[in-house]
Write a protein that holds these residues in place. Sequence first.
Motif: not given
Lengths: 404, 404, 404
Positions: B28-41
Amino acid sequence: MAGSFLKGRFLSLFDYKTEKYIVAKNKKVGVLYRLIQLSIIGYIIGWVFLSKKGYQETDEAIQSSVITKVKGVSVTNTSESGLVVWGPEDYVIPPQGEAVLFIVTSFLETPTQKLGYCAENAKVLNGHCQDDEDCEKGKMIVAGNGIMSGRCLGKNKNSTGTCEIYAWCPIERNFKPQGPLLSNAENFTMYIKNFIHFPKFSFSKSNVLETNDYSYLKKCRYDEQLHPYCPIFRLGDITRRAGYNFQDMATFGGSIGIVIQWDCDLDKGYSYCHPQYHFTRLDISISEKTIATGFNFRQTQYFRNAAGERYRSLFKVYGVRFNIMVHGKAGKFNIIPTAINVGSGLALMGAGAFFCDMVLLYLMKKGDSYRERKFEETKSKKSSAEDNNVEERNDPMEQENLTF
Amino acid sequence: MAGSFLKGRFLSLFDYKTEKYIVAKNKKVGVLYRLIQLSIIGYIIGWVFLSKKGYQETDEAIQSSVITKVKGVSVTNTSESGLVVWGPEDYVIPPQGEAVLFIVTSFLETPTQKLGYCAENAKVLNGHCQDDEDCEKGKMIVAGNGIMSGRCLGKNKNSTGTCEIYAWCPIERNFKPQGPLLSNAENFTMYIKNFIHFPKFSFSKSNVLETNDYSYLKKCRYDEQLHPYCPIFRLGDITRRAGYNFQDMATFGGSIGIVIQWDCDLDKGYSYCHPQYHFTRLDISISEKTIATGFNFRQTQYFRNAAGERYRSLFKVYGVRFNIMVHGKAGKFNIIPTAINVGSGLALMGAGAFFCDMVLLYLMKKGDSYRERKFEETKSKKSSAEDNNVEERNDPMEQENLTF
Amino acid sequence: MAGSFLKGRFLSLFDYKTEKYIVAKNKKVGVLYRLIQLSIIGYIIGWVFLSKKGYQETDEAIQSSVITKVKGVSVTNTSESGLVVWGPEDYVIPPQGEAVLFIVTSFLETPTQKLGYCAENAKVLNGHCQDDEDCEKGKMIVAGNGIMSGRCLGKNKNSTGTCEIYAWCPIERNFKPQGPLLSNAENFTMYIKNFIHFPKFSFSKSNVLETNDYSYLKKCRYDEQLHPYCPIFRLGDITRRAGYNFQDMATFGGSIGIVIQWDCDLDKGYSYCHPQYHFTRLDISISEKTIATGFNFRQTQYFRNAAGERYRSLFKVYGVRFNIMVHGKAGKFNIIPTAINVGSGLALMGAGAFFCDMVLLYLMKKGDSYRERKFEETKSKKSSAEDNNVEERNDPMEQENLTF
């Protein structure tokens, strides 16, 4: 119990936590990382702070007031106008000392024009005619001088003459100036009074020396070293500094930009904020081949004779237009830009560390062991072999996405 | 010994240290973190760099010079002035080709005014009177036309007339223009010569085609596609592009803003920096209901008769005022804004990681075990139970303040 | 097998990794770190966001149009000119309602100047002569009034007179104005019409009340509270707000800057964007001792007599010059500056953490043990003693360069 609980909670607030690091005795990456650090530090200190003054808040919304005053007198002698004396009240247009002013260097007077009928100028497009059909009554040509009466004034029966027009007659004759008439215009002096104000720092200054010697401005001339605060310029010097000869410009006219630049480092103080003067010719672009050079316009003086009939003198004046522009910015230390620059610099270090990690973990042959230690598995230390295998296989992707 | 000591110290300088991470097998948290990264990038690349050109240093302190020249001729026929021909020297005010110019489209002439005594205009407030008491000698009304003589000129004994004043008589009569007098003013053409300079990048350009064909500017008209570098406009077209009909504006006058916009991406080069023309009416605000529209002012011509007495012609002129404004900014790649944007973007990742930590440690049911591992206690691993309890209880506050 | 491999690789993508921390039960450093955090948070929220609106994108490239109209009438009575009535068409220069306008408050008329020979003004430098040698024929002095004829007009045989010149005669006599002639000029009213536009946010507004009551502008006067949108000012009030007495300025002339400031927080909306008026005297710098005050220039009116000979009236006019400058900036929430500010703030926390590490590891007596734990050695946990010793010795340099 509750007391000790709260106490513990409160105290733990002030336990300091610090990140755990792994020492990788790998000189290659170590050196690489040091280099990255040094370059970033060098960039922050050397470039951002020393060269670009990144620690300063700047104000570029300069408020400025410019007053000009031209002095000098000249004499012209033409067949139409006779011997005439020109003073600033005549050759400065407009006379009220604006920041944009035009100085007459040559002119053509068409003395006593009266409203009436005469022939259109032969130079006007579509002004020519074979017979009256070509001169439609009431027609006006954009570039023409009046309204057509309907008659065609031919030189002879068949050859083309021009249409008769109702206009101010006689029409201004064609004129290519043979050198400037106000020959000594380059010796005129221009006094440029400039007051500036930086609202953000409420800082004001003038480009005129603050003295009580009233005769100072009567005698001095601008000199960057000796008289930086005597803003009185010889017109000839202005054009020379712009890279052009005044006499050449004076013939067909031209446009000169005078930029007063105020770059003020207010951290240093009032006396370190000086005006700088830059002179550029504005009507010539880089590649010299342009048709837009030269500057002239027409002016009139209206009279009435004893009978009250209006007549006028038309002046086509050539000259140099001076456009005084004031630019400037003031900088003063401020915490916000400093924080932004330092902060972003530090953040770049993170990027450097990430890059080094990539190198360490994937380009070094001992990368796997580093990975194992860098990424502590959830399960107890003694993990089964295949676990580890999977681990290693997975890692690559992991990292890439991880520390990104 | 000392040698080996220094050697060790020196070498250790180049040991690379890397942060230690804990792998939490929590999708769960992993996916969440990936999403945050992608949006920032995505934000950094897409928005900051591609759309906003965040990698460029910009110069908005554009230096500009504008020269205008209007061409066209018109004829008016009024009872006071008779049949008069108007050329640019008459209807362009001021005539010297400024960036702010007024073009007469209608006028009222009050021909031969002499200084003397006459009745105040009935339209003037407080100009009316019952008897001489109302006309205090020497009194001047702000909106009036002269100084009161002290006499009241009544139409008849009781009804209200107006005070007698010493002024230029006869007083200008009231006037509501019935349509423009210079009816073909909309066919006049305006030539707008503009030269710009970006000091920070020392880049200059003109809006006039660089050619040797001298007849080009005689024939061409501005056209965004065909002739982008022929800055010659028909007045009627200018008002039309601003969304108004010239004839309507010409009657009571108005004000038009012509904005020349230079948006230059100097990374692309000289030929990618083009002027754009925008036309807006300036004397009408968004909500149409305003009393500030229209534009007129008064002008005089002074004469002297044979006896040397001064008399004058008063012109109340209506017309359109053109205000040419030059704006622009140039952008060029520069390391500082790039560093600031990248750096701040990376720093945001830290915020993302912090957020995910919060989720992992306090919203996941296995949070306690993660906490234990994330925060390594000073004491030896085998810590007593109540220790752990306290630990767990304390943690919440701890984290919140910790990685913030 | 391959399937499970890919599956594992894919899943591991979504393992969340979090940094490992060490809890140092050291209250001193803990408190220090908390303080640093609080101060940074306070700086970001309080200063950057609340006070400086760091979350807003700003547009300072304001487009503006200014139209002025002055009303009022005055009477002057001089020996040369007699009793003359002055209206706006006479005392406003230029008359067409520019943003920079000059209002005549005093003048000296030199009525009927003709071209001819007369004596140079005694005040002119180098104008004096002992004999004809001093008056070189054809010589023109910059500050002079004409061209030398070559004769010296001495008062008597030996004492110094002045050279004879060909000029507009008689020469203007010396003149020190004894108070303003247009005594009631301070009661004139100036109507300042200003329209602004922020291109970046396509926001427009005017400083004139939007109403249908046409008589409103006839009666109202500007009042910050009651009539903020009635931009009609009494000249006397303008100079008073600038801190000077109108009558004092009127005598020798002066220059007043009127700044219209638009500070618009567009997050709040249209009605929260108001014009503010600031008045400053522009021809006096901070330290009062300057020779640059005062303002005057010369103007001419040309006439022709029955014979067609030109003669003129020369007016030396003193007055107040009003320079209306429009400044402003609009701010609106935008993600980019917000990200930059937040990001750089967070990055500063890293600096704070680094500082605390230094304190913890080198100023605390238990620093060595902390170092050991913070920096996990490559070799197996049970490391030999001398290893540790070296470790400790090396560390200092290590850290300093490490987390920098």
